[in-house]
Design a protein around this motif. Structure first.
Motif, PDB file in Angstrom:
ATOM      1  N   UNK A  47       0.842  -1.202   0.000  1.00 19.53           N
ATOM      2  CA  UNK A  47       0.000   0.000   0.000  1.00 19.53           C
ATOM      3  C   UNK A  47       0.879   1.254   0.000  1.00 19.53           C
ATOM      4  N   UNK A  48       1.928   1.253   0.805  1.00 19.58           N
ATOM      5  CA  UNK A  48       2.827   2.406   0.862  1.00 19.58           C
ATOM      6  C   UNK A  48       3.519   2.614  -0.481  1.00 19.58           C
ATOM      7  N   UNK A  49       3.966   1.526  -1.100  1.00 21.86           N
ATOM      8  CA  UNK A  49       4.654   1.624  -2.394  1.00 21.86           C
ATOM      9  C   UNK A  49       3.707   2.164  -3.466  1.00 21.86           C
ATOM     10  N   UNK A  50       2.490   1.653  -3.516  1.00 21.98           N
ATOM     11  CA  UNK A  50       1.527   2.109  -4.525  1.00 21.98           C
ATOM     12  C   UNK A  50       1.180   3.581  -4.305  1.00 21.98           C
ATOM     13  N   UNK A  51       0.942   3.977  -3.068  1.00 23.32           N
ATOM     14  CA  UNK A  51       0.626   5.373  -2.771  1.00 23.32           C
ATOM     15  C   UNK A  51       1.786   6.288  -3.164  1.00 23.32           C
ATOM     16  N   UNK A  52       3.005   5.868  -2.854  1.00 27.87           N
ATOM     17  CA  UNK A  52       4.181   6.667  -3.210  1.00 27.87           C
ATOM     18  C   UNK A  52       4.299   6.803  -4.722  1.00 27.87           C
ATOM     19  N   UNK A  53       4.090   5.701  -5.433  1.00 27.61           N
ATOM     20  CA  UNK A  53       4.170   5.740  -6.899  1.00 27.61           C
ATOM     21  C   UNK A  53       3.091   6.630  -7.509  1.00 27.61           C
ATOM     22  N   UNK A  54       1.873   6.516  -7.021  1.00 30.50           N
ATOM     23  CA  UNK A  54       0.773   7.320  -7.573  1.00 30.50           C
ATOM     24  C   UNK A  54       1.050   8.809  -7.374  1.00 30.50           C
ATOM     25  N   UNK A  55       1.452   9.183  -6.162  1.00 31.86           N
ATOM     26  CA  UNK A  55       1.746  10.592  -5.917  1.00 31.86           C
ATOM     27  C   UNK A  55       2.975  11.049  -6.708  1.00 31.86           C
ATOM     28  N   UNK A  56       3.966  10.180  -6.824  1.00 33.62           N
ATOM     29  CA  UNK A  56       5.157  10.517  -7.595  1.00 33.62           C
ATOM     30  C   UNK A  56       4.867  10.706  -9.070  1.00 33.62           C
ATOM     31  N   UNK A  57       3.986   9.894  -9.614  1.00 33.72           N
ATOM     32  CA  UNK A  57       3.618  10.026 -11.029  1.00 33.72           C
ATOM     33  C   UNK A  57       2.852  11.325 -11.256  1.00 33.72           C
ATOM     34  N   UNK A  58       2.018  11.728 -10.283  1.00 30.22           N
ATOM     35  CA  UNK A  58       1.333  13.028 -10.406  1.00 30.22           C
ATOM     36  C   UNK A  58       2.334  14.167 -10.471  1.00 30.22           C
ATOM     37  N   UNK A  69      -3.221  21.905 -14.892  1.00 29.91           N
ATOM     38  CA  UNK A  69      -3.621  22.374 -13.581  1.00 29.91           C
ATOM     39  C   UNK A  69      -2.382  22.548 -12.698  1.00 29.91           C
ATOM     40  N   UNK A  70      -2.411  23.556 -11.851  1.00 28.51           N
ATOM     41  CA  UNK A  70      -1.286  23.832 -10.948  1.00 28.51           C
ATOM     42  C   UNK A  70      -1.227  22.739  -9.886  1.00 28.51           C
ATOM     43  N   UNK A  71      -0.017  22.299  -9.585  1.00 31.35           N
ATOM     44  CA  UNK A  71       0.197  21.295  -8.554  1.00 31.35           C
ATOM     45  C   UNK A  71       0.334  21.991  -7.208  1.00 31.35           C
ATOM     46  N   UNK A  72      -0.348  21.461  -6.217  1.00 30.47           N
ATOM     47  CA  UNK A  72      -0.260  21.999  -4.870  1.00 30.47           C
ATOM     48  C   UNK A  72       1.170  21.777  -4.353  1.00 30.47           C
ATOM     49  N   UNK A  73       1.897  22.827  -4.010  1.00 30.95           N
ATOM     50  CA  UNK A  73       3.281  22.654  -3.571  1.00 30.95           C
ATOM     51  C   UNK A  73       3.404  21.845  -2.279  1.00 30.95           C
ATOM     52  N   UNK A  74       2.401  21.913  -1.431  1.00 24.71           N
ATOM     53  CA  UNK A  74       2.419  21.119  -0.199  1.00 24.71           C
ATOM     54  C   UNK A  74       2.323  19.635  -0.538  1.00 24.71           C
ATOM     55  N   UNK A  75       1.485  19.287  -1.519  1.00 25.05           N
ATOM     56  CA  UNK A  75       1.379  17.894  -1.954  1.00 25.05           C
ATOM     57  C   UNK A  75       2.697  17.411  -2.546  1.00 25.05           C
ATOM     58  N   UNK A  76       3.363  18.262  -3.299  1.00 23.35           N
ATOM     59  CA  UNK A  76       4.659  17.886  -3.866  1.00 23.35           C
ATOM     60  C   UNK A  76       5.693  17.672  -2.764  1.00 23.35           C
ATOM     61  N   UNK A  77       5.682  18.520  -1.755  1.00 23.60           N
ATOM     62  CA  UNK A  77       6.623  18.362  -0.640  1.00 23.60           C
ATOM     63  C   UNK A  77       6.314  17.092   0.140  1.00 23.60           C
ATOM     64  N   UNK A  78       5.037  16.815   0.359  1.00 22.61           N
ATOM     65  CA  UNK A  78       4.657  15.584   1.052  1.00 22.61           C
ATOM     66  C   UNK A  78       5.073  14.353   0.251  1.00 22.61           C
ATOM     67  N   UNK A  79       4.967  14.450  -1.045  1.00 23.05           N
ATOM     68  CA  UNK A  79       5.377  13.332  -1.895  1.00 23.05           C
ATOM     69  C   UNK A  79       6.869  13.080  -1.756  1.00 23.05           C
ATOM     70  N   UNK A  80       7.642  14.146  -1.729  1.00 17.97           N
ATOM     71  CA  UNK A  80       9.088  14.000  -1.551  1.00 17.97           C
ATOM     72  C   UNK A  80       9.417  13.383  -0.202  1.00 17.97           C
ATOM     73  N   UNK A  81       8.765  13.853   0.856  1.00 16.58           N
ATOM     74  CA  UNK A  81       9.008  13.321   2.193  1.00 16.58           C
ATOM     75  C   UNK A  81       8.573  11.859   2.265  1.00 16.58           C
ATOM     76  N   UNK A  82       7.452  11.533   1.646  1.00 17.88           N
ATOM     77  CA  UNK A  82       6.988  10.148   1.620  1.00 17.88           C
ATOM     78  C   UNK A  82       7.974   9.253   0.871  1.00 17.88           C
ATOM     79  N   UNK A  83       8.526   9.739  -0.220  1.00 19.96           N
ATOM     80  CA  UNK A  83       9.501   8.960  -0.984  1.00 19.96           C
ATOM     81  C   UNK A  83      10.757   8.706  -0.161  1.00 19.96           C
ATOM     82  N   UNK A  84      11.231   9.728   0.543  1.00 19.76           N
ATOM     83  CA  UNK A  84      12.410   9.540   1.377  1.00 19.76           C
ATOM     84  C   UNK A  84      12.125   8.598   2.545  1.00 19.76           C
ATOM     85  N   UNK A  85      10.959   8.729   3.150  1.00 20.68           N
ATOM     86  CA  UNK A  85      10.583   7.829   4.235  1.00 20.68           C
ATOM     87  C   UNK A  85      10.461   6.398   3.737  1.00 20.68           C
TER      88      UNK A  85
END
Length: 174
Positions: A47-58, A69-85
């Motif tokens: 589940x974590x891998x799929x969620x990380x991939x989906x957000x990363x692909x966005x 459409x403009x990407x929410x910068x907070x979502x992009x930062x969360x995606x980066x933190x999730x990828x590192x975690x």
């Protein structure tokens, strides 16, 4: 934010492999259960891998200009933190279970119950997948330098120059 250093991940995996090996030796010496996670952990890891991939692909689609459409910068930062975690968590799981597998392989032929070894090997494989996905999605979140930055001379080898007295500031004074 700095990119995750693969050598640091390797060092963490080695330290935890030694810790996992030692814990398995001590558990066997005192007739305790082998300290391996249950296979249901693979579901959570998936589940974590799929969620990380989906957000990363966005983020990757937005970065490559496929989304208007403009990407929410907070979502992009969360995606980066999730990828590192994801990368760090996968490293911990990979190292720990690799240490268990190393100890279990030592007595492979003598053991009647080899399910623990396969279970630890499956968890180590899941950890490896988490590391790979975490590092790949982290690369998705990198923003390429803009064309104007290189031409204006504000950036030299990754460091910003101080503005000169002629008025080269980040704001306009019109």
């Amino acid at each position: 934010m700095k990119l995750t250093n693969p050598l640091l991940l390797l060092a963490i995996a080695v330290v935890l492999a030694v810790a996992g090996w030692f814990a398995t030796v001590m558990a066997g010496r005192y007739s305790l259960a082998t300290p391996v996670l249950p296979l249901t952990g693979l579901l959570t890891m998936g589940v974590i891998v799929v969620l990380t991939l989906v957000l990363g692909i966005r983020v990757l689609r937005w970065r490559n200009g496929k989304k208007k459409k403009i990407l929410n910068p907070i979502l992009a930062a969360w995606t980066l933190v999730l990828a590192q975690a994801c990368a760090y968590t996968g490293t911990v799981l990979l190292g720990w279970h690799a240490g268990i597998v190393i100890e279990q392989l030592r007595l492979w032929n003598l053991r009647s119950n080899q399910d623990i070894t396969w279970q630890a090997l499956a968890m180590a494989g899941g950890g490896l997948i988490m590391v790979v996905v975490g590092l790949v999605v982290e690369r998705f979140c990198r923003i390429p330098p803009e064309d104007g930055d290189a031409e204006s001379g504000h950036e030299v080898q990754g460091k910003r120059n101080k503005p000169s007295a002629e008025g080269e500031y980040a704001y306009r004074s019109d």
